[in-house]
Design a protein around this motif. Structure first.
Motif, PDB file in Angstrom:
ATOM      1  N   ALA A 117      37.280  42.397  45.954  1.00 52.36           N
ATOM      2  CA  ALA A 117      38.421  43.321  45.958  1.00 52.36           C
ATOM      3  C   ALA A 117      38.612  43.961  44.581  1.00 52.36           C
ATOM      4  O   ALA A 117      38.896  45.159  44.478  1.00 52.36           O
ATOM      5  CB  ALA A 117      39.686  42.576  46.376  1.00 52.36           C
ATOM      6  N   PHE A 118      38.443  43.194  43.511  1.00 56.04           N
ATOM      7  CA  PHE A 118      38.624  43.745  42.169  1.00 56.04           C
ATOM      8  C   PHE A 118      37.485  44.692  41.780  1.00 56.04           C
ATOM      9  O   PHE A 118      37.699  45.673  41.077  1.00 56.04           O
ATOM     10  CB  PHE A 118      38.766  42.614  41.152  1.00 56.04           C
ATOM     11  N   LYS A 119      36.293  44.402  42.253  1.00 52.85           N
ATOM     12  CA  LYS A 119      35.186  45.326  42.012  1.00 52.85           C
ATOM     13  C   LYS A 119      35.454  46.661  42.702  1.00 52.85           C
ATOM     14  O   LYS A 119      35.214  47.737  42.137  1.00 52.85           O
ATOM     15  CB  LYS A 119      33.877  44.720  42.518  1.00 52.85           C
ATOM     16  N   THR A 160      37.537  52.442  42.589  1.00 53.38           N
ATOM     17  CA  THR A 160      38.455  53.435  43.165  1.00 53.38           C
ATOM     18  C   THR A 160      39.718  53.639  42.336  1.00 53.38           C
ATOM     19  O   THR A 160      40.552  54.476  42.686  1.00 53.38           O
ATOM     20  CB  THR A 160      38.867  53.000  44.588  1.00 53.38           C
ATOM     21  N   ASN A 161      39.860  52.858  41.252  1.00 55.98           N
ATOM     22  CA  ASN A 161      41.040  52.938  40.371  1.00 55.98           C
ATOM     23  C   ASN A 161      42.329  52.731  41.165  1.00 55.98           C
ATOM     24  O   ASN A 161      43.293  53.492  41.050  1.00 55.98           O
ATOM     25  CB  ASN A 161      41.077  54.279  39.626  1.00 55.98           C
ATOM     26  N   LYS A 162      42.344  51.669  41.969  1.00 59.85           N
ATOM     27  CA  LYS A 162      43.525  51.339  42.763  1.00 59.85           C
ATOM     28  C   LYS A 162      44.041  49.954  42.392  1.00 59.85           C
ATOM     29  O   LYS A 162      43.342  49.154  41.767  1.00 59.85           O
ATOM     30  CB  LYS A 162      43.193  51.365  44.266  1.00 59.85           C
ATOM     31  N   GLN A 173      48.337  43.170  41.968  1.00 65.81           N
ATOM     32  CA  GLN A 173      47.670  42.894  40.702  1.00 65.81           C
ATOM     33  C   GLN A 173      46.960  44.146  40.189  1.00 65.81           C
ATOM     34  O   GLN A 173      46.355  44.899  40.959  1.00 65.81           O
ATOM     35  CB  GLN A 173      46.647  41.766  40.868  1.00 65.81           C
ATOM     36  N   GLN A 174      47.059  44.317  38.885  1.00 72.45           N
ATOM     37  CA  GLN A 174      46.258  45.353  38.250  1.00 72.45           C
ATOM     38  C   GLN A 174      44.817  44.867  38.148  1.00 72.45           C
ATOM     39  O   GLN A 174      44.517  43.707  38.433  1.00 72.45           O
ATOM     40  CB  GLN A 174      46.823  45.680  36.871  1.00 72.45           C
ATOM     41  N   ILE A 175      43.931  45.748  37.704  1.00 71.61           N
ATOM     42  CA  ILE A 175      42.511  45.399  37.668  1.00 71.61           C
ATOM     43  C   ILE A 175      42.243  44.199  36.769  1.00 71.61           C
ATOM     44  O   ILE A 175      41.342  43.397  37.022  1.00 71.61           O
ATOM     45  CB  ILE A 175      41.667  46.621  37.233  1.00 71.61           C
ATOM     46  N   ASP A 176      43.045  44.027  35.705  1.00 68.51           N
ATOM     47  CA  ASP A 176      42.852  42.870  34.821  1.00 68.51           C
ATOM     48  C   ASP A 176      43.512  41.604  35.369  1.00 68.51           C
ATOM     49  O   ASP A 176      43.454  40.548  34.747  1.00 68.51           O
ATOM     50  CB  ASP A 176      43.383  43.170  33.419  1.00 68.51           C
ATOM     51  N   GLY A 177      44.149  41.700  36.535  1.00 67.93           N
ATOM     52  CA  GLY A 177      44.765  40.542  37.168  1.00 67.93           C
ATOM     53  C   GLY A 177      46.252  40.422  36.945  1.00 67.93           C
ATOM     54  O   GLY A 177      46.918  39.595  37.596  1.00 67.93           O
ATOM     55  N   THR A 178      46.828  41.219  36.035  1.00 70.65           N
ATOM     56  CA  THR A 178      48.265  41.152  35.767  1.00 70.65           C
ATOM     57  C   THR A 178      49.066  41.451  37.033  1.00 70.65           C
ATOM     58  O   THR A 178      48.812  42.447  37.715  1.00 70.65           O
ATOM     59  CB  THR A 178      48.654  42.145  34.661  1.00 70.65           C
ATOM     60  N   VAL A 179      50.019  40.589  37.344  1.00 72.60           N
ATOM     61  CA  VAL A 179      50.862  40.766  38.527  1.00 72.60           C
ATOM     62  C   VAL A 179      52.054  41.635  38.168  1.00 72.60           C
ATOM     63  O   VAL A 179      52.842  41.292  37.281  1.00 72.60           O
ATOM     64  CB  VAL A 179      51.336  39.408  39.068  1.00 72.60           C
TER      65      VAL A 179
END
Length: 530
Positions: free
Chosen positions: A402-404, A409-411, A478-484
């Motif tokens: 999902a993060f890849k 897609t910058n989502k 979550q953002q791409i870096d994992g921040t909630v």
């Protein structure tokens, strides 16, 4: 009369008076002793009576019971008197009350096999729950002499290891209407109402099933004698799809949601709910013969079975326990293709010898042709899953994938979802703005512990998710870096509506308040990203 005579007479008078006084005192003392003795006797009788009454009141006198009550009544009473106090508390009486309007024993369904039938033997394979995969300590029985987990601990093999059926018994797997390749159809339809009331849990014996559903009950009964083919909670029912047609033979895939009740009174109910059953059968379109049948609980996940039960903890009532674990194998498989009883002279009681595995696999490969509807089995089972979970119309990726996908897609990443996502408003938001995933706590912990260079980002993302998780279910963005940047818990999502929300429900075209909360949760994350 001299003075001496007067003194003598006075002494005699005094002596006479003293004797009389002593005599009177002795008589009075004797009467007092008699009265006191009588009182003591009366008090003894009263005390003896009180003690006997107390014994009758507090102490279980089996001899007295046996004298006045039939043995069947005594047995039933003592069976449910869990703490042996000679009284039934409301918790002890509840199982009796729940059974008054229910079945008392499971129904034994019989499907006759005729000489004109095609006979097929089904083998059952079972490996019990791996107790190391659960969180509860099952070694202790808490404060009661009844071990609610006893049935689970003793369940180490299938109830029936081999059983014969007629091919025509499997007719219920066929579509009721015309056959359409690639179109799922309900066999046992689940509850369509998204927030419908759940079925009661205080049950021991399955309700009677309709004639067309007997085959499902009998198949599941090979594992355990008390299967429920319709579960208490969604997902519910059985769905199937015809993958392909080979002449008159149909290649059908199916998915079943069922559960088992392991206990009987006086134990509290213990529900054992596999994640799902899935399988495949190759059957003639008139159900006259059956080439292949398989049904199993998938074991490719870390956890695949839910459990729910009640335990006594010394208080006035029992407490609910839930857990999830892993079961290595729960499978039914045909021994060989069905055979004609008239031609072979075989009887319904004779079991068919299992066909050589390699030969059977070679036979199945001849049906595994690639068609335009499905590229592989996963696509078939994904299609069946969407029938139970409409929110799966939005693709859900494995956590790391999902993060890849989000990076490409910058989502934002929408992590962990609930059944409320069936709403079109929620689905549209997810489809346009999010990459969705779901994960179990145990999966996230496994990802987090991998600290290798190529997995460090995934490890950090998993840690962010675990740090923000709260029981039972947490949805988070979550953002791409994992921040909630936004999250909502199932308890908060389903809590009692406020007056303001009730008003908003009136002015928002009747959209369910729970859906409104989830939409707000998603839109809030988009605002925070800007």
């Amino acid at each position: 009369m001299t003075n001496n005579d007067l003194r003598r007479r006075r002494k005699e008078d005094q002596s006479s008076t003293s004797v009389e006084d002593k005599s009177k005192h002795s008589k009075k003392t004797f009467r007092q002793y008699i009265i006191l003795f009588g009182i003591l006797i009366i008090l003894s009788v009263i005390l003896f009576t009180i003690v006997n009454q107390l014994k009758i009141f507090f102490i279980h006198d089996e001899t007295l019971d046996d004298k006045y009550y039939p043995s069947e009544i005594l047995y039933l009473f003592r069976k449910h008197d869990r703490d042996n106090d000679n009284y039934l508390s409301i918790d002890e009486f509840e199982p009796i009350a729940s059974q008054l309007g229910q079945k008392k024993v499971p129904t034994d369904y019989i499907q006759p096999i005729l000489n004109t039938d095609q006979l097929i033997t089904i083998n059952a394979f079972f490996e019990p729950l791996n107790f190391s995969t659960i969180t509860k300590d099952f070694r202790h029985t808490y404060f009661t002499n009844l071990d609610e987990l006893q049935s689970l601990k003793l369940w180490k093999q299938p109830y029936v290891s081999r059983l014969n059926f007629a091919a025509r018994h499997f007719k219920s797997f066929l579509p009721k209407q015309r056959i359409e390749i690639g179109k799922p159809y309900w066999i046992i339809e689940g509850n369509k109402q998204q927030f419908a009331e759940h079925l009661p849990s205080n049950r021991y014996y399955p309700p009677d099933v309709s004639h067309e559903h007997i085959i499902f009950h009998r198949l599941l009964s090979m594992f355990h004698p008390r299967p429920f083919i319709f579960t208490r909670f969604p997902a519910q029912g059985t769905v199937a799809v015809v993958r392909a047609r080979h002449g008159s033979l149909l290649d059908i895939y199916f998915r079943i949601h069922a559960e088992f009740q392991l206990n009987t009174p006086p134990y509290h109910p213990f529900w054992y709910t596999p994640g799902l059953f899935q399988g495949r059968l190759i059957i003639r379109d008139d159900a006259s013969d059956l080439t292949y049948f398989q049904m199993y609980v998938p074991n490719d996940k870390r956890l695949n079975v839910d459990m729910e039960w009640l335990v006594e903890r010394g208080g006035s009532s029992a407490s609910l326990e839930v857990d999830i674990g892993y079961m290595p194998r729960m499978e039914l498989r045909s021994a060989a293709p069905s055979i004609n009883m008239n031609e072979t002279g075989i009887t319904p009681e004779q079991l068919i010898t299992s066909m050589n595995e390699s030969l059977y696999d070679s036979l199945l490969k001849s049906f595994n042709t690639i068609d335009e509807n499905f590229k592989n089995e996963k696509e078939i089972y994904d299609l069946l899953e969407k029938k139970f979970y409409p929110f799966k119309e939005v693709p859900y990726y494995e956590y790391r994938q999902a993060f890849k996908k989000a990076e490409e897609t910058n989502k934002l990443v929408h992590t962990v979802v609930l059944w409320v996502l069936e709403s079109s408003a929620v689905l549209n938001l997810l489809r346009e703005n999010y990459i969705s995933t779901w994960a179990l706590v145990v999966d996230l912990k496994a990802i987090m512990t991998n600290q290798s260079n190529d997995a460090i980002k995934d490890s950090q993302r998993a840690k962010h998710a675990l740090d923000n998780y709260a029981f039972p279910v947490e949805s988070m963005i979550q953002q791409i870096d994992g921040t909630v940047i936004s999250k909502i818990n199932a308890n908060d999502l389903l809590e009692t509506y406020s007056k303001a929300e009730q008003f908003l429900n009136v002015v928002s075209n009747g959209m369910d308040i729970t859906v409104q909360r989830y939409v707000h949760f998603l839109e809030q994350a988009l605002d925070r990203q800007k």
